[in-house]
Design a protein around this motif. Structure first.
Motif, mmCIF file in Angstrom:
data_model
loop_
_atom_site.group_PDB
_atom_site.id
_atom_site.type_symbol
_atom_site.label_atom_id
_atom_site.label_comp_id
_atom_site.label_asym_id
_atom_site.label_seq_id
_atom_site.Cartn_x
_atom_site.Cartn_y
_atom_site.Cartn_z
ATOM 1 N N LEU A 88 2.305 1.716 -3.519
ATOM 2 C CA LEU A 88 1.296 2.158 -4.484
ATOM 3 C C LEU A 88 0.909 3.613 -4.235
ATOM 4 O O LEU A 88 0.723 4.390 -5.187
ATOM 5 C CB LEU A 88 0.074 1.246 -4.410
ATOM 6 C CG LEU A 88 0.293 -0.215 -4.839
ATOM 7 C CD1 LEU A 88 -0.999 -1.009 -4.689
ATOM 8 C CD2 LEU A 88 0.810 -0.289 -6.270
ATOM 9 N N GLU A 89 0.781 3.992 -2.973
ATOM 10 C CA GLU A 89 0.440 5.378 -2.659
ATOM 11 C C GLU A 89 1.549 6.336 -3.077
ATOM 12 O O GLU A 89 1.287 7.508 -3.385
ATOM 13 C CB GLU A 89 0.156 5.511 -1.159
ATOM 14 C CG GLU A 89 -1.153 4.846 -0.733
ATOM 15 C CD GLU A 89 -1.338 4.840 0.778
ATOM 16 O OE1 GLU A 89 -0.426 5.322 1.490
ATOM 17 O OE2 GLU A 89 -2.390 4.346 1.239
ATOM 18 N N ALA A 90 2.768 5.831 -3.122
ATOM 19 C CA ALA A 90 3.893 6.648 -3.568
ATOM 20 C C ALA A 90 4.015 6.688 -5.086
ATOM 21 O O ALA A 90 4.936 7.310 -5.620
ATOM 22 C CB ALA A 90 5.187 6.122 -2.955
ATOM 23 N N HIS A 150 0.832 -1.200 0.000
ATOM 24 C CA HIS A 150 0.000 0.000 0.000
ATOM 25 C C HIS A 150 0.872 1.257 0.000
ATOM 26 O O HIS A 150 0.576 2.226 -0.712
ATOM 27 C CB HIS A 150 -0.917 -0.002 1.218
ATOM 28 C CG HIS A 150 -2.068 -0.949 1.087
ATOM 29 N ND1 HIS A 150 -2.830 -1.368 2.167
ATOM 30 C CD2 HIS A 150 -2.592 -1.583 0.006
ATOM 31 C CE1 HIS A 150 -3.762 -2.195 1.746
ATOM 32 N NE2 HIS A 150 -3.628 -2.348 0.435
ATOM 33 N N ILE A 151 1.943 1.253 0.777
ATOM 34 C CA ILE A 151 2.848 2.409 0.816
ATOM 35 C C ILE A 151 3.469 2.645 -0.553
ATOM 36 O O ILE A 151 3.552 3.786 -1.034
ATOM 37 C CB ILE A 151 3.934 2.183 1.885
ATOM 38 C CG1 ILE A 151 3.305 2.195 3.278
ATOM 39 C CG2 ILE A 151 5.019 3.251 1.772
ATOM 40 C CD1 ILE A 151 4.275 1.803 4.388
#
Length: 251
Positions: free
Chosen positions: A138-140, A135-136
Motif C-alpha cells: 500500500l505504501e508503494a 503495508h509495504i
C-alpha cells in the motif's frame, strides 16, 4: 440411475415427506410400523440439528415454536449430506415465509447471523493475512485485491437491529431484555484463533467485503463502500477489518 429406480426413489421420498405413496412396493413399506419410526427419526434428527444450529432463534421464540418451524422447514428441505452439523442452509429465508414471523420481523436477520456463526465455525483453516507485506504494498501505491478469509462471514440488515438482538441472546446467560435503537445493523464474524468472534459492522464495510469477495481491488471496493455509506472513513474501516483477521491474503 435408470427410470424404474428413479420412480422408486421418488415414491420413497414422497412416502417420507408426505406419509403416503401411489407406488405399491413403497406403500407396502409405508404400512409397516417400523417405517413410521424410520420417518419420525429422520425428521427428529433434522429438527434437533436446526435447534442446535440456530440457538439464538430458539431462545427468542421458545423451544416449541422453534421445533414446529424446524419441522416445517425439514419437510421441504431434506439434508444434502449425511452429517447434520451444517444443516439449515436457507432457514433464514424460510422464516420470511412464516406468517407468525410478521410479528418478529427481525427474526430472519437473527437467523442469518446464527448461520454465519455455523459457517464461520466450520470453515476451512487458512493462514492469516501478511499485514506487514500489505503495508509495504500500500505504501508503494499498489492497488491490491484483498481475499476474505474462509471463516469470515458478514451480514447487514437494512431495517432491524439484528446485531444487538443476536449478540445479546447468543448465549443462555445473555441479556434477553433489550430496547435497541430501531435501525439497520450489520455484523462481522471471524475465527482467528479457533474460536468464532463477532463485532458490529457498518453497511459500507459489508459492501467493501462483498466487493473484495467478488475480486475487486481495494480502490474499487472502497468506491462500492462509499456509495452505500458516503461518510465512511476507509482507512479506519480497513484497519478494523485487518485487526479482526477478516482476510487471508492479497494479490
Amino acid at each position: 440411475m435408470n427410470a424404474p429406480a428413479t420412480r422408486y426413489y421418488d415414491a420413497f421420498l414422497q412416502a417420507i415427506l408426505e406419509g403416503h405413496s401411489n407406488d405399491d412396493a413403497v406403500a407396502a413399506l409405508l404400512a409397516q410400523p417400523a417405517f413410521a419410526v424410520y420417518r419420525n427419526t429422520i425428521f427428529k434428527g433434522c429438527v434437533d440439528a436446526l435447534v442446535a444450529n440456530y440457538p439464538t432463534v430458539r431462545r427468542l421464540v421458545g423451544s416449541a415454536w422453534m421445533e414446529s418451524a424446524a419441522l416445517q422447514f425439514a419437510r421441504h428441505h431434506l439434508p444434502r449430506q449425511a452429517s447434520l452439523i451444517a444443516y439449515g442452509e436457507g432457514f433464514s429465508e424460510f422464516l420470511c415465509t412464516v406468517e407468525a414471523v410478521r410479528e418478529l420481523p427481525y427474526l430472519p436477520g437473527v437467523a442469518a447471523l446464527d448461520r454465519c456463526w455455523t459457517e464461520s465455525h466450520l470453515a476451512a483453516d487458512q493462514p492469516m493475512l501478511a499485514v506487514a507485506a500489505l503495508h509495504i504494498a500500500l505504501e508503494a501505491g499498489q492497488d491490491v485485491t484483498l481475499v476474505p478469509h474462509a471463516s469470515s462471514r458478514w451480514h447487514h440488515d437494512m431495517q432491524h437491529p439484528v446485531y444487538t438482538i443476536w449478540s445479546a441472546n447468543r448465549s443462555e446467560d445473555g441479556q434477553a431484555e433489550l430496547a435497541p435503537e430501531w435501525r439497520g445493523e450489520g455484523a462481522l464474524l471471524t475465527r482467528p484463533h479457533a474460536q468464532v468472534q463477532w463485532q458490529p459492522l457498518s453497511l459500507g464495510a459489508c459492501r467493501f467485503l462483498d466487493a473484495c469477495r467478488d475480486g475487486f481491488s481495494i480502490a474499487r471496493a472502497a468506491g462500492q463502500a462509499l456509495e452505500h455509506e458516503p461518510d465512511l472513513d476507509i482507512a479506519t474501516m480497513l484497519g478494523q477489518l485487518i485487526q479482526a483477521d477478516a482476510f487471508t491474503s492479497f494479490y
